[in-house]
Design an enzyme around this catalytic site. Structure first.
Site, mmCIF file in Angstrom:
data_model
loop_
_atom_site.group_PDB
_atom_site.id
_atom_site.type_symbol
_atom_site.label_atom_id
_atom_site.label_comp_id
_atom_site.label_asym_id
_atom_site.label_seq_id
_atom_site.Cartn_x
_atom_site.Cartn_y
_atom_site.Cartn_z
ATOM 1 N N GLU A 50 -1.099 20.025 31.009
ATOM 2 C CA GLU A 50 -2.540 20.210 31.250
ATOM 3 C C GLU A 50 -3.238 20.474 32.632
ATOM 4 O OE1 GLU A 50 -3.084 18.417 28.491
ATOM 5 O OE2 GLU A 50 -2.752 17.213 27.673
ATOM 6 N N ASP A 56 7.010 21.358 23.137
ATOM 7 C CA ASP A 56 7.133 20.975 23.630
ATOM 8 C C ASP A 56 7.337 19.645 22.417
ATOM 9 O OD1 ASP A 56 5.107 21.575 21.857
ATOM 10 O OD2 ASP A 56 3.696 21.247 23.616
#
Ligand code: PGA
Length: 270
Positions: free
Chosen positions: A148, A72
């Site tokens: 998430e 990421d």
């Protein structure tokens, strides 16, 4: 899934580094194809990177035929920002090993077309026939990469909004000032991670104990995206004692018992 419990994070890091070296060297002996390694950032893998640098310096291995893909990258800070994952990787790892810079892939959080950037990243991973070994950590909310809670468990590389827990967790890297913490990131998806031949998560510290419980003992649930690893054919979680605090005593003893037997045939089973 294997759960390997070490006394502390130093032992955990040594074990993981040795595992990675072993995988890369075995691959090199078997094929000319590059070894494709997925990599995380954060405080957890720092010890492992330091150990891998030592292995490289001691001549135990080379990264010349290794291709890496980072999990990421933040959106909204320049690439040369001290807290960008690009800076993190070059400062802590890539500048200290013999990797070809062209082989060190990191998502560009400043790309003019973020959607295309993500699509191209997936295509590039595929062009290498996927990732051989994906290393990762977990967030205190159980996230894997920046997937998430609530992320699709079949998600691919994309733009994600970070949640409050993650922004608060990451404030320590931004002078404890929440307003400075980026709230968006590009991240590989849970599906991208699950496609790797092997996934190894490092988990240390009490702050990850609840997440570890959800990943190991609770059902697969998109609110704890790391739990998707239960579906993976070859997943290893390497942790320290502190992070096992919320596991049942029986669970800890069970995996320690298995590990005792596995030590006789180290690195062979999943
Ligand atoms: P940390 O982050 O290693 O800094 O705790 C892990 C993560 O958020 O995946």
């Amino acid at each position: 899934m294997r759960l390997i419990i070490h006394n502390d994070s130093a032992e955990m890091s040594q074990w993981v580094a040795q595992y990675v070296v072993d995988r890369i060297n075995k691959h090199k002996a078997a094929t000319d194809q590059p070894f494709v390694l997925g990599l995380p950032t954060g405080s957890t893998p720092l010890g492992t990177y330091a150990e891998l640098v030592k292995h490289y310096q001691n001549g135990n291995m080379s990264f010349q035929n290794v291709v890496t893909f980072n999990m990421d990258e933040y959106v909204g800070i320049p690439q040369n920002h001290p807290q960008s994952y690009y800076t993190f990787m070059w400062e802590n790892f890539f500048s200290k090993i013999d990797i070809d810079p062209n082989n060190a892939n990191i998502l560009d959080g400043n790309a003019s077309d973020l959607e295309l950037e993500c699509k191209n990243y997936e295509a590039k991973i595929e062009s290498y026939n996927g990732i051989d070994l994906f290393l990762g950590g977990i967030g205190s909310d159980g996230h894997i990469a920046f997937n998430e809670p609530g992320s699709s468990l079949s998600s691919r590389t994309r733009l994600k909004t970070l949640n409050n827990t993650t922004v608060l967790d990451n404030a320590r890297f931004f002078d404890e000032d929440i307003s400075k913490v980026p709230t968006m990131a590009l991240t590989v998806g849970v599906g991208t991670v699950l496609d790797a031949n092997e996934v190894l998560l490092m988990v240390n510290g009490y702050s990850k104990a609840l997440a570890l419980r959800h990943i190991i003992e609770e059902p697969i649930n998109h609110m704890w995206t790391g739990s998707a690893l239960q579906l993976h054919k070859k997943a290893i979680i390497v942790c320290d004692e502190a992070s096992t605090h919320e596991l049942r005593v029986g669970t800890v003893r069970y995996f320690k018992g298995i590990q005792k037997l596995n030590n006789q045939n180290e690195f062979q089973s999943s």
